[in-house]
Design a protein around this motif. Structure first.
Motif, PDB file in Angstrom:
ATOM      1  N   TYR A 187       0.842  -1.204   0.000  1.00 41.35           N
ATOM      2  CA  TYR A 187       0.000   0.000   0.000  1.00 41.35           C
ATOM      3  C   TYR A 187       0.868   1.242   0.000  1.00 41.35           C
ATOM      4  CZ  TYR A 187      -4.562  -2.124   0.666  1.00 41.35           C
ATOM      5  OH  TYR A 187      -5.722  -2.816   0.473  1.00 41.35           O
ATOM      6  N   GLY A 191       0.232   0.815  -4.044  1.00 44.40           N
ATOM      7  CA  GLY A 191      -0.680  -0.237  -4.482  1.00 44.40           C
ATOM      8  C   GLY A 191      -2.099   0.035  -4.029  1.00 44.40           C
ATOM      9  N   GLY A 192      -3.081  -0.357  -4.851  1.00 47.57           N
ATOM     10  CA  GLY A 192      -4.476  -0.279  -4.452  1.00 47.57           C
ATOM     11  C   GLY A 192      -4.940  -1.665  -4.044  1.00 47.57           C
ATOM     12  N   SER A 195      -4.422  -4.496  -6.830  1.00 42.28           N
ATOM     13  CA  SER A 195      -3.044  -4.871  -7.160  1.00 42.28           C
ATOM     14  C   SER A 195      -2.365  -5.545  -5.982  1.00 42.28           C
ATOM     15  CB  SER A 195      -2.258  -3.647  -7.609  1.00 42.28           C
ATOM     16  OG  SER A 195      -2.203  -2.690  -6.578  1.00 42.28           O
TER      17      SER A 195
END
Lengths: 287, 371
Positions: A187, A191-192, A195
């Motif tokens: 994160y 990253g979301g 992903s």
């Protein structure tokens, strides 16, 4: 201790395992292979040949049942994974201490009663005069009793329910070993949700996913009780065919051939699954 | 804007966990390019503070600004900060290059560009060509550098480091201290580093905040903290100290006369605030501030003098210590062993004289200090 003494110790320690493997696995399978290759030419007269296997390939009903069992088992495995993964993730990552133990126990509790009782539980819910049908009539969504049993959906529900624990246990174990800071780092680097799952959580859980899938697939493919009870006499499950050859028809030769085919089928599909996911048996089951 | 904007501003940041106040009204600013350390014992709230800056925890109250912009409503994956985790959290399912490229891929940078930037940052941390290697093939120090490269490739405004040297062995830790400082200088990025190891903080930092029980006790340079501690906690936590409890007997002219319960008279200075006669005080004397002499003439003229027998010599090369049992009070005093050759043969039960200066004897009001 001298060399022969060491040898004796080794043999004694290995004995239970070897007896179990040879007596319960190797010998019966050899016997079944032998029986399946016998052709009955007269009363108590047999000769070697592939006639039993030819019967299978020449009769579309056997063929179709065979393929149907495989496809349904794969579907059941996929559904179990789909439902089991979020459950396992929740247990492994989002709960702590006591509530974790309780949730895990809740997954285990249904397995304290026999499979037969559990399956009857589903029959009580789904039958024409059952709870679901009665409830739908009570709230006015149905005007007459509905039969939920004896179709493929009922079989699927039963298979997924029976297999859930065997998917959740390996998944919880692998997800437990995923360091929380790994997810946080993903994160932190931008990253979301999607992903992080695709690149971190699922690759890490892959051995657990594969071993869970292998177990669930094997259990579904070899399941006899659930498809027969929930699917009725038209369930067309391959283990049902084997049973009827052995018990109803006394055609042990054909039954044995079916048994060997089932073994080949499950081995092939597991092998293909391992190849597709890039995993090996030692990495998944050997953990 | 006329004046330079700080990379990081914390304004009255607090964090409560139920009734427990982990961080209490902490305010500080970090100018661009600073190596800022937060030093404190475990449980002092430094990790909580760092996680709030990274965005993994929401402050209970207060504001947090990065480059002048409030970060309160910004999720961690959108903040211009990156974090090096305590155990680094390199992704074992990816090789070094994929690890470093992770953040760039999330930003949608073109493939060729990612490869170029990954190789460039690997070169800057001294690991050129390491991209295709697996994470497990790297040594501890190399992993450290990859973890930093993974963050720095995103060019964050602030890099947060959560005790990343804690897992390394002593020798490598010493080496990485210097290397981290060099990397910070090379990238010219603001580092916020938390640690419980004072030598890490002292060696690397431009600014150090000493934290205890959720508050900053003192913020300053390493020298400030070491020579001019403002609180008893800082004096005790940063560097080694002999600590005496006592009562002020005389005060005046900037000098205090303190007597310990065992009767040892001490001449010291008030380090913070003013102290009056009768106040209970804690007195700190650094081992290296004490002069040793085999004769009483050697320490004559020192405001504080004492004599005793050597209780033990703790030999540790340049950091050797002598424990001296005071003849008058029986108290033990820890003295750094000078490496000038004079005391090489010092041994147990040798008579010895010690003396030290008033300015090196720091007195703090004892009230309110629990320990």
């Amino acid at each position: 201790m001298n060399a022969s003494g060491k040898r004796l110790t080794l043999i004694l320690l290995m004995a239970p395992l070897l007896i179990w493997l040879v007596a319960l696995i190797v010998i019966p399978h050899m016997e079944i292979l032998y029986v399946s290759l016998r052709e009955k030419v007269g009363v108590r007269e047999y000769e070697f040949g592939f006639a039993n296997y030819m019967v299978f390939f020449n009769e579309p009903l056997y063929w179709n049942t065979f393929m149907r069992t495989a496809v349904m088992s794969i579907l059941a495995t996929a559904l179990t994974l789909l439902i089991g993964f979020p459950v396992s993730y929740y247990i492994a990552k989002l709960t702590r201490g006591r509530s974790k133990t309780i949730l895990f126990l809740l997954c285990l509790i249904p397995f304290w009663v026999s499979e037969l009782v559990r399956t009857y539980g589903w029959m009580i819910l789904l039958r024409e005069s059952g709870l679901v049908s009665g409830f739908l009539q009570y709230i006015g969504l149905a005007s007459e009793p509905i039969e939920f049993l004896y179709n493929d959906a009922a079989i699927m529900v039963g298979l997924v329910y029976t297999s859930m624990l065997f998917m959740v246990v390996p998944l919880v174990t692998t997800l437990d070993s995923l360091d929380d800071s790994m997810i946080e780092a993903a994160y932190d680097l931008g990253g979301g949700g999607v992903s992080v799952w695709r690149e971190i959580v699922i690759p890490h859980a892959m051995p657990g996913i594969v071993s869970g899938c292998i177990i669930v697939f094997m259990l579904s493919l070899g399941n006899y009780l659930t498809p027969i009870l929930l699917g009725g006499k038209d369930s067309l499950w391959f283990t049902g065919l084997i049973y009827s050859q052995f018990i109803t028809r006394f055609n042990w030769e054909l039954g044995a051939a079916f048994g060997m085919l089932l073994l080949v089928l499950s081995s092939t599909i597991v092998w293909a699954g391992l190849k597709l996911s890039g995993q090996t048996l030692t990495r998944t089951v050997g953990r | 804007m006329a004046e330079a904007v700080n990379d990081l501003d914390c304004r009255d940041i607090s964090k409560n966990f139920a009734a427990f106040k982990a961080v209490r009204d902490v305010t500080f600013s970090v100018p661009p390019g600073t190596f800022f350390s937060i030093l404190g014992p475990s449980g002092c709230g430094k990790t909580t503070l760092l996680r709030m800056i990274a965005g993994f925890l929401e402050p209970t109250s207060g504001d947090l600004l990065i480059k002048g912009r409030s970060m309160l409503d910004v999720p961690p994956n959108k903040r211009p900060v990156s974090m090096v985790f305590q155990h680094l959290a390199l992704f074992p399912m990816m090789n070094v290059g994929a690890n470093i490229g992770f953040g760039l891929r999330r930003r949608g940078v073109a493939k060729a560009e990612i490869a170029k930037r990954v190789e460039a940052v690997l070169e800057r941390v001294g690991l050129p060509g390491a991209g295709p290697r697996g994470v497990d093939e790297l040594s501890g120090g190399q992993k450290q550098r990859v973890a930093i490269a993974r963050c720095m490739v995103l060019e964050p405004d602030v890099l947060l480091l959560d005790e990343p040297l804690g897992a390394l062995d002593l020798k490598l830790r010493e080496h990485m201290k210097i290397e981290l400082k060099q990397l910070q200088w090379e990238f010219n990025t603001t580092f916020v580093y938390i640690t419980h190891d004072q030598s890490e903080a002292l060696v690397m930092s431009d600014q150090i905040a000493v934290m205890n029980h959720g508050v900053f006790e003192q913020v300053g340079t390493a020298r400030d903290l070491y020579y001019n501690p403002e609180t008893a906690f800082v004096a005790g936590f940063v560097g080694e100290s002999n600590r005496f409890a006592g009562k002020v007997e005389e005060a005046g002219g900037g000098t205090l006369k303190v007597r310990t319960p065992s009767g040892l008279p001490l001449m010291g200075t008030a380090a913070a605030g003013s102290l009056a006669v009768g106040d209970a005080v804690d007195v700190f004397v650094r081992p290296e501030a004490v002069r040793l002499s085999p004769t009483s003439e050697g320490v004559a003229g020192q405001p504080n003098v004492s004599s005793g027998l050597v209780d033990s010599v703790l030999f540790n090369g340049a950091n050797s210590r002598v424990l001296i049992r005071d003849a008058a009070t029986g108290g033990e005093i820890d003295v750094a062993l000078p490496q000038t050759g004079e005391f090489h043969s010092l041994k147990r039960d040798d008579p010895i004289h010690i003396g030290w200066d008033t300015a090196q004897t720091l007195c703090f009001a004892a009230a309110g200090e629990g320990s």
